[in-house]
Design a protein around this motif. Structure first.
Motif, short mmCIF file in Angstrom:
data_model
loop_
_atom_site.label_atom_id
_atom_site.label_comp_id
_atom_site.label_asym_id
_atom_site.label_seq_id
_atom_site.Cartn_x
_atom_site.Cartn_y
_atom_site.Cartn_z
N HIS A 153 -26.30 42.05 -7.60
CA HIS A 153 -27.15 41.10 -8.30
C HIS A 153 -28.04 40.37 -7.29
O HIS A 153 -27.82 40.42 -6.08
CB HIS A 153 -26.30 40.10 -9.08
N ASP A 154 -29.03 39.66 -7.79
CA ASP A 154 -29.97 38.97 -6.90
C ASP A 154 -29.28 37.93 -6.03
O ASP A 154 -29.76 37.63 -4.93
CB ASP A 154 -31.08 38.30 -7.73
N ARG A 157 -23.95 38.97 -5.36
CA ARG A 157 -22.68 39.44 -5.93
C ARG A 157 -22.78 40.94 -6.19
O ARG A 157 -23.78 41.42 -6.72
CB ARG A 157 -22.35 38.70 -7.22
N ALA A 159 -22.10 44.34 -8.02
CA ALA A 159 -21.71 44.89 -9.31
C ALA A 159 -20.87 46.14 -9.13
O ALA A 159 -19.88 46.36 -9.84
CB ALA A 159 -22.95 45.21 -10.15
#
Length: 460
Positions: A153-154, A157, A159
């Protein structure tokens, strides 16, 4: 990249070095191949040492005896046999880390140039408020090739992580790649590894799968990025080793010039990992520094010189074509010239040996002059012996000083002498055979030989 100081939690380093290194085509273990005169594994461990780890474990397989000899007491060896993947390799460190509670940083022995700042950033991210189970170091190379991908994620984190061979075309389009380096708390590491399976294209236990296991548990895993892909470049072949050497040398040359060194032809100068140069040092083309060289300010190193294990004080000049071997010490203002070799020898302040000389196991006093072709005969076939030359002594050209021997201060050794006994202060020592003079002998010889040659032609 996150920048922070390392937390107070104890740290363990696990280095994976169990691969066979078949592409190296070498009997030497891959991670022991040198860059700048230092095994690549030692480059990595030196950076890790800056984080003051409590323990270091090297996971070995093929060639582990070489690693044991090279590492000594610096690290514990854990053996991976057979090699069933990177996850399986890290599991082999479990016994060595029994009772350890803290952070574990997982590195690779053939990825030698990870900066201490990067290691600290990984550990720091592990201790941020969201308490990630695993921190992965990612990078974006110019060509992603067959690196595993990090789908994130931006906010960093993760995925999902996937190896290239198991990735879909859509996943391969992601440019964020896995370096393989991870930071994990010891309380999580082996529990996660125990739940990794080998249900994949390679039939191996992938280390990256601890991220996917933790994610399925609902825990956060995070990626931080290095902005320098070379930092995480692996070395698997002689070609890649040469490329890594080239990158290291280029950085070191730039730093030398930033620090006040003049390199006449930078691309032709090669440094060792521990070369120390002062200010206003001039290095001419085609100079090679082996390990253990310290050079003070205002030194000139002329072209085609080779230095190893040597100390040069201020104002020294050497070369061209000089060779300094381990134990060579040149005191302030001294000079050696072309085709002079020194080994385990001290050249006093202002002393000079300008041409074609070997000084081995010797001490030369201040202001002494060593003539061309002088040799200290230091080896008798069984033992090494020392030569001591006093201050301001003058050693004539083509002299042989047969050690052990001492030449006093202000003494003169006449050219062509073979000195086997000590010479007192201020003494002249002349050791030559008596010159025999026969007037006209050469003319008669030439006449006789010319006649003999002419007669031979006639008879032929």
């Amino acid at each position: 990249m996150v920048e922070n100081s390392a937390p107070a939690a104890p740290l363990a380093i696990v280095v994976l070095a169990a691969g066979k290194g078949t592409r190296m085509k070498s009997d030497l273990h891959k991670v022991l191949h040198p860059i700048a005169g230092r095994p690549m594994l030692d480059h990595l461990l030196a950076s890790a040492e800056e984080l003051a780890p409590r323990t270091q474990v090297v996971v070995a397989g093929h060639g582990r005896e070489q690693l044991e000899q090279a590492l000594g007491a610096r690290a514990t060896i854990a053996v991976q046999e057979p090699q069933l993947g990177t996850g399986h390799a890290v599991q082999q460190a479990q016994g060595a880390l029994a009772g350890f509670a803290g952070d574990v940083l997982i590195l690779y022995g053939d990825v030698p140039f990870v900066r201490p700042e990067t290691m600290r950033a990984m550990i720091a991210r592990l201790h941020e408020a969201d308490s990630p189970a695993v921190v992965v170091l990612g990078f974006e190379p110019a060509d992603p090739l067959q690196y595993g991908r990090i789908l994130a994620h931006d906010d960093g984190r993760i995925a999902m992580m996937v190896e290239y061979k198991d990735a879909t075309e859509e996943q391969r389009a992601c440019r964020l790649c896995n370096s393989g380096l991870m930071a994990v708390n010891s309380a999580d590491l082996f529990d996660l590894l125990g739940r990794v399976t080998n249900d994949n294209a390679q039939g191996e236990y992938y280390l990256v799968d601890i991220v996917n296991v933790a994610t399925l548990d609902g825990r956060t895993c995070a990626v931080i990025r290095t902005d320098d892909p070379d930092e995480v470049g692996g070395i698997n072949s002689r070609g890649e080793l040469a490329e890594a050497e080239g990158r290291w040398q280029a950085r070191r040359r730039r730093q030398a010039m930033v620090d006040g060194v003049t390199l006449i032809a930078p691309d032709t100068v090669f440094f060792a990992w521990d070369t120390q140069l002062g200010r206003d040092v001039t290095v001419e083309p085609n100079v090679v520094f082996g390990p253990g060289v310290t050079v003070a300010d205002n030194v000139v190193i002329h072209a085609f010189s080779h230095l190893e294990g040597a100390t040069l004080e201020s104002g020294v000049s050497i070369g061209p074509y000089a060779r300094l071997r381990p134990g060579a010490v040149l005191k302030a203002g001294s000079r050696i010239g072309n085709f002079v070799e020194m080994k385990n020898a001290v050249l006093g302040e202002g002393a000079k040996a300008n041409h074609l000389t070997y000084l081995g196991d010797a001490t030369v006093g201040a202001g002494a002059n060593i003539g061309a072709g002088t040799i200290t005969c230091n080896y008798d076939g069984y033992f090494k012996h020392r030569t001591v030359i006093g201050e301001r002594a003058f050693i004539g050209s083509n002299s042989a000083l047969v050690a052990p021997v001492s030449i006093g201060a202000d003494a003169i050794v006449a050219a062509g002498s073979a000195v086997t006994r000590d010479v007192a202060d201020g003494e002249l020592r002349l050791v030559r055979g008596e010159q025999l003079v026969k007037p006209g002998w050469a003319d008669r010889f030439h006449d006789a030989m010319k006649k003999k040659k002419a007669d031979a032609k006639k008879s032929g």
